[in-house]
Design a protein around this motif. Structure first.
Motif, PDB file in Angstrom:
ATOM      1  N   LYS A  47       0.811  -1.347  -0.207  1.00 32.70           N
ATOM      2  CA  LYS A  47      -0.002   0.026   0.093  1.00 32.70           C
ATOM      3  C   LYS A  47       0.713   1.369  -0.127  1.00 32.70           C
ATOM      4  CE  LYS A  47      -3.997  -1.879   2.283  1.00 32.70           C
ATOM      5  NZ  LYS A  47      -4.754  -1.959   3.579  1.00 32.70           N
ATOM      6  N   SER A  48       1.828   1.298   0.710  1.00 32.86           N
ATOM      7  CA  SER A  48       2.635   2.368   1.010  1.00 32.86           C
ATOM      8  C   SER A  48       3.477   2.444  -0.567  1.00 32.86           C
ATOM      9  CB  SER A  48       3.884   2.336   2.292  1.00 32.86           C
ATOM     10  OG  SER A  48       4.795   3.051   2.029  1.00 32.86           O
ATOM     11  N   ASN A  49       3.930   1.311  -0.937  1.00 34.21           N
ATOM     12  CA  ASN A  49       4.610   1.693  -2.412  1.00 34.21           C
ATOM     13  C   ASN A  49       3.701   2.233  -3.330  1.00 34.21           C
ATOM     14  OD1 ASN A  49       6.860   0.500  -1.296  1.00 34.21           O
ATOM     15  ND2 ASN A  49       7.010  -1.344  -2.325  1.00 34.21           N
ATOM     16  N   VAL A  50       2.317   1.594  -3.395  1.00 28.87           N
ATOM     17  CA  VAL A  50       1.403   2.021  -4.458  1.00 28.87           C
ATOM     18  C   VAL A  50       1.267   3.600  -4.049  1.00 28.87           C
ATOM     19  CG1 VAL A  50      -0.947   2.152  -5.227  1.00 28.87           C
ATOM     20  CG2 VAL A  50       0.386   0.039  -4.800  1.00 28.87           C
ATOM     21  N   ASP A  51       0.960   4.276  -2.920  1.00 29.31           N
ATOM     22  CA  ASP A  51       0.840   5.495  -2.719  1.00 29.31           C
ATOM     23  C   ASP A  51       2.117   6.234  -3.123  1.00 29.31           C
ATOM     24  OD1 ASP A  51      -1.532   5.178  -1.459  1.00 29.31           O
ATOM     25  OD2 ASP A  51      -0.676   5.011   0.496  1.00 29.31           O
ATOM     26  N   PHE A  52       3.198   5.936  -2.916  1.00 29.47           N
ATOM     27  CA  PHE A  52       4.417   6.482  -3.435  1.00 29.47           C
ATOM     28  C   PHE A  52       4.446   6.683  -4.764  1.00 29.47           C
ATOM     29  CE2 PHE A  52       9.116   6.492  -4.523  1.00 29.47           C
ATOM     30  CZ  PHE A  52       9.695   7.415  -3.677  1.00 29.47           C
ATOM     31  N   ALA A  60      12.595  -1.353  -5.348  1.00 27.56           N
ATOM     32  CA  ALA A  60      11.144  -1.981  -4.325  1.00 27.56           C
ATOM     33  C   ALA A  60      10.081  -1.505  -5.203  1.00 27.56           C
ATOM     34  CB  ALA A  60      11.188  -1.503  -3.147  1.00 27.56           C
ATOM     35  N   TYR A  61      10.023  -0.416  -5.768  1.00 33.58           N
ATOM     36  CA  TYR A  61       8.775   0.569  -6.550  1.00 33.58           C
ATOM     37  C   TYR A  61       8.772  -0.267  -7.785  1.00 33.58           C
ATOM     38  CZ  TYR A  61       9.699   3.536  -2.568  1.00 33.58           C
ATOM     39  OH  TYR A  61       9.789   3.999  -1.451  1.00 33.58           O
ATOM     40  N   LYS A  62       9.875  -0.589  -8.580  1.00 36.83           N
ATOM     41  CA  LYS A  62       9.567  -1.226  -9.607  1.00 36.83           C
ATOM     42  C   LYS A  62       9.110  -2.586  -9.616  1.00 36.83           C
ATOM     43  CE  LYS A  62      12.623  -3.232 -13.238  1.00 36.83           C
ATOM     44  NZ  LYS A  62      13.711  -3.687 -13.669  1.00 36.83           N
TER      45      LYS A  62
END
Length: 184
Positions: free
Chosen positions: A67-72, A106-108
Motif C-alpha cells: 500500500k505504501s509503495n502504491v501511494d508513493f 522496490a517500487y519497480k
C-alpha cells in the motif's frame, strides 16, 4: 458474464475441496464482477484489486508495504487507464524516483506485480513495465556513528525504563528497530 474484448458471454468454473474454499472463490468472483466494470480501469483501481487479492495470503506488514509503495508511486505517476501506459511512463517514473534519492528497485517490483496482475485479468495484453533496467541511485552518505559521549547521553535519557535495555542493545549491536522487535 460478458468478456472485456468481444462482448460475448463466457463461462467460468472452479472447484473447491471445502465450503470455506468455495466461499473464498465466490467472494473473489463477486468482487471481480463488481470492480471490473470499466474496460480501462485506472492504475490505482487495479492496484487496489491486486492488494485485496494479495491480502488473502500475505502478512499484514507485506500488505502495508505494498500500500505504501502504491501511494508513493501514484504521487509520481499519472493515474490513467491501465491500457494507456507506455514503457516511457515507467522509465520516467524510475528516473524520478532515483533523482529523488530513493532506490527504485522496490517500487519497480510493485509496478511489475500490478501490471502483471492486469495482464492476468486480461485488461492489457502485455506488461509495458517489464524488463526496464534501472540505475542505482548515487551512493548514499556514509552512516555517522555516535560518539561514546553521545551514546551515554542517549542511555541516560532513557532513565530506569524498559527502553533503556532496548536502546542499549541497539547502540551496542547496531540492530534495527524491526530486528529488535523480532527478538524472543
Amino acid at each position: 458474464f460478458p468478456s472485456h474484448d468481444s462482448g460475448e458471454w463466457k463461462q467460468r468454473s472452479k472447484t473447491a475441496d471445502t465450503q470455506s474454499q468455495a466461499n473464498a472463490i465466490l467472494k473473489k468472483f463477486n468482487y471481480d464482477q463488481e470492480t471490473v466494470k470499466v474496460d480501462n480501469p485506472k492504475f490505482s483501481e487495479v492496484a487496489k484489486m491486486w492488494i485485496d487479492e494479495k491480502s488473502l495470503k500475505a502478512a499484514t506488514n507485506t500488505i502495508n508495504t505494498y500500500k505504501s509503495n502504491v501511494d508513493f508511486i501514484l504521487q509520481r505517476l499519472a493515474d490513467i487507464g491501465i491500457k494507456d501506459y507506455t514503457r516511457k511512463h515507467f522509465v520516467d517514473l524510475y528516473k524520478s524516483i532515483s533523482k529523488s534519492g530513493y532506490e527504485p528497485k522496490a517500487y519497480k517490483g510493485t509496478v511489475n506485480m500490478v501490471m502483471t496482475y492486469a495482464t492476468r485479468l486480461n485488461l492489457i495484453v502485455s506488461n509495458p513495465a517489464q524488463g526496464i533496467g534501472i540505475e542505482r541511485t548515487e551512493k548514499k552518505k556514509d552512516a555517522t556513528m555516535f560518539s561514546q559521549r553521545e551514546r551515554m547521553e542517549i542511555l541516560k535519557d532513557q532513565g530506569d525504563t524498559v527502553y533503556y535495555y532496548m536502546v542499549y542493545l541497539i547502540l551496542k549491536t547496531g540492530l534495527r528497530i524491526g530486528e529488535l522487535q523480532g527478538l524472543h
